[in-house]
Design an enzyme around this catalytic site. Structure first.
Site, short mmCIF file in Angstrom:
data_model
loop_
_atom_site.label_atom_id
_atom_site.label_comp_id
_atom_site.label_asym_id
_atom_site.label_seq_id
_atom_site.Cartn_x
_atom_site.Cartn_y
_atom_site.Cartn_z
N LYS A 13 45.17 -3.38 71.07
CA LYS A 13 44.77 -3.64 72.29
C LYS A 13 43.20 -2.95 72.20
CE LYS A 13 48.03 -1.75 74.51
NZ LYS A 13 48.87 -1.13 73.50
N ARG A 88 51.36 -2.76 82.72
CA ARG A 88 52.50 -2.29 81.88
C ARG A 88 54.10 -2.30 82.84
NH1 ARG A 88 49.19 1.19 78.46
NH2 ARG A 88 50.49 1.98 76.90
N ARG A 122 46.03 6.93 62.99
CA ARG A 122 44.87 6.63 63.93
C ARG A 122 44.15 7.98 63.97
NH1 ARG A 122 45.91 3.77 69.48
NH2 ARG A 122 47.17 5.60 69.87
N ARG A 155 45.12 11.75 68.62
CA ARG A 155 45.71 11.93 69.86
C ARG A 155 47.05 12.45 70.00
NH1 ARG A 155 45.59 5.63 72.48
NH2 ARG A 155 47.48 6.43 73.11
N ARG A 166 57.03 5.59 72.92
CA ARG A 166 56.32 4.61 73.57
C ARG A 166 56.95 3.24 73.10
NH1 ARG A 166 51.50 7.07 70.71
NH2 ARG A 166 50.29 5.16 71.14
P1 AP5 Z 1 44.65 0.27 68.59
O1 AP5 Z 1 43.77 -0.76 68.71
O2 AP5 Z 1 44.05 1.74 69.06
O3 AP5 Z 1 46.05 0.21 69.19
P2 AP5 Z 1 46.47 0.03 70.86
O4 AP5 Z 1 47.27 -1.45 71.03
O5 AP5 Z 1 45.20 0.09 71.53
O6 AP5 Z 1 47.45 1.18 70.90
P3 AP5 Z 1 47.64 2.57 71.83
O7 AP5 Z 1 48.39 3.53 71.12
O8 AP5 Z 1 46.15 3.03 72.48
O9 AP5 Z 1 48.40 1.76 72.90
P4 AP5 Z 1 49.14 2.52 74.08
O10 AP5 Z 1 49.80 1.41 74.96
O11 AP5 Z 1 50.31 3.54 73.62
O12 AP5 Z 1 48.17 3.82 74.45
P5 AP5 Z 1 47.20 3.78 75.81
O13 AP5 Z 1 45.90 4.49 75.48
O14 AP5 Z 1 47.33 2.27 76.57
O15 AP5 Z 1 45.18 0.54 67.19
C1 AP5 Z 1 45.92 1.40 66.50
C2 AP5 Z 1 45.52 1.63 65.16
O16 AP5 Z 1 45.72 0.66 64.46
C3 AP5 Z 1 44.04 2.19 65.10
O17 AP5 Z 1 44.20 3.31 64.10
C4 AP5 Z 1 43.35 0.94 64.49
O18 AP5 Z 1 42.23 1.29 63.73
C5 AP5 Z 1 44.16 0.42 63.62
N1 AP5 Z 1 44.24 -1.03 63.85
C6 AP5 Z 1 44.24 -1.82 65.02
N2 AP5 Z 1 44.32 -3.13 64.82
C7 AP5 Z 1 44.61 -3.26 63.63
C8 AP5 Z 1 44.71 -4.31 62.76
N3 AP5 Z 1 44.80 -5.56 63.07
N4 AP5 Z 1 45.09 -3.98 61.59
C9 AP5 Z 1 45.18 -2.82 60.91
N5 AP5 Z 1 44.89 -1.71 61.66
C10 AP5 Z 1 44.64 -2.05 62.93
O19 AP5 Z 1 48.22 4.51 76.84
C11 AP5 Z 1 48.47 5.96 76.56
C12 AP5 Z 1 49.56 6.38 77.53
O20 AP5 Z 1 48.77 6.27 78.83
C13 AP5 Z 1 50.65 5.85 77.75
O21 AP5 Z 1 51.74 6.15 76.84
C14 AP5 Z 1 51.07 6.07 79.02
O22 AP5 Z 1 51.59 7.49 79.33
C15 AP5 Z 1 49.65 6.37 79.92
N6 AP5 Z 1 49.36 4.82 80.47
C16 AP5 Z 1 48.56 4.23 80.04
N7 AP5 Z 1 48.39 3.06 80.85
C17 AP5 Z 1 49.24 2.94 81.63
C18 AP5 Z 1 49.80 2.20 82.63
N8 AP5 Z 1 49.30 0.88 82.72
N9 AP5 Z 1 50.89 2.50 83.16
C19 AP5 Z 1 51.53 3.51 83.14
N10 AP5 Z 1 51.21 4.64 82.10
C20 AP5 Z 1 50.10 4.37 81.22
MG MG Z 2 44.78 1.87 73.06
#
Ligand code: AP5
Ligand code: MG
Length: 217
Positions: A13, A88, A122, A155, A166
């Site tokens: 994402k 989410r 990552r 992270r 997660r």
């Molecule tokens: P990346 O693009 O970073 O993946 P992502 O989908 O953004 O994954 P996240 O871990 O950020 O998602 P998340 O939902 O757990 O975390 P968030 O910050 O939203 O890609 C991942 C890795 O793969 C990278 O190294 C990248 O280089 C590589 N990559 C990407 N695409 C690739 C491809 N096609 N091929 C190969 N490699 C690739 O949330 C964190 C925390 O915040 C949550 O756990 C929760 O506690 C809280 N939170 C956030 N939003 C909410 C909400 N709406 N409600 C409640 N709590 C929330």
């Molecule tokens: Mg992310």
């Protein structure tokens, strides 16, 4: 145009929303980044959510909806946005549909094996928020951001235990949104399993078509 980037943790994402923001000039709004910024600043919100995020649980809806709605009210989001990681839960999705409804939800579909591989390697830049991967998307100089020249960090929630939690949280609380958005006819699934270059290649064409834009190359 208003796009939600949807998918499991590690689906890509953040990576794809960053590319799309550059390409189409829409602001990239990541709920996770909003929380991580609050944690870095040690604000009252940051102190409240630090532990929850570290262990891979969701932040309560009221806090999440408030911080995202405030961000959506900024002038740069008036004519469109790319939301990453929000909504989410069903209450979050309902709140968005009431204040600023999405045009499309890009659902990046990936397997659990890919998620684990991607998240366990990552690396993040604390200055610009770009994400790298030790093998799949390495920086030019090991552990240094290509753009900012600062050391990368891991992270706090990218450890095996948090990653598992997660994925489970996604299954139970977030995956039901697929049906919610299917019923609103805004869901656009895309295969997110390929490498970052090929997924972006497909997505760029898809988004341009949805926006009625002609790509020059
Ligand atoms: P990346 O693009 O970073 O993946 P992502 O989908 O953004 O994954 P996240 O871990 O950020 O998602 P998340 O939902 O757990 O975390 P968030 O910050 O939203 O890609 C991942 C890795 O793969 C990278 O190294 C990248 O280089 C590589 N990559 C990407 N695409 C690739 C491809 N096609 N091929 C190969 N490699 C690739 O949330 C964190 C925390 O915040 C949550 O756990 C929760 O506690 C809280 N939170 C956030 N939003 C909410 C909400 N709406 N409600 C409640 N709590 C929330
Ligand atoms: Mg992310």
């Amino acid at each position: 145009m208003r796009f939600v980037f949807f998918g499991a943790p590690g689906a890509g994402k953040g990576t794809m929303a960053a590319e799309a923001s550059k390409e189409f000039g829409l602001p990239h709004i990541s709920s996770g980044e909003l929380f991580r910024a609050a944690i870095r600043e040690c604000s009252p919100l940051g102190l409240q959510v630090k532990e929850l995020i570290g262990r891979g649980s969701l932040v309560p809806d009221d806090l999440t909806i408030k911080i995202v709605h405030e961000r959506l009210a900024s002038p740069d989001a008036a004519n469109g946005w790319l939301l990453d990681g929000f909504p989410r839960t069903i209450p979050q999705a309902r709140s968005l549909s009431e204040i600023d409804p999405e045009d499309y939800v890009i659902d990046l579909e990936v397997s659990d094996e890919k998620v684990i591989e991607r998240l366990s390697g990552r690396r993040m830049c604390g200055k610009c928020g770009r994400s790298y991967h030790v093998t799949l998307k390495p920086p030019k100089v090991a552990n240094i951001c290509d753009y900012c020249g600062v050391p990368l960090y891991i992270r706090e929630d990218d450890n095996v235990e948090s990653i598992r939690r997660r994925i489970e949280t996604y299954r139970v609380q977030t995956a039901p949104l697929v049906d919610f958005y299917r019923s609103r006819a805004t869901l656009v699934p895309i295969d997110g399993e390929g490498d970052a270059t090929s997924v972006w290649h497909e997505l760029r064409i898809l988004m341009a078509r949805l926006m009625g834009l002609q790509l020059v190359d």
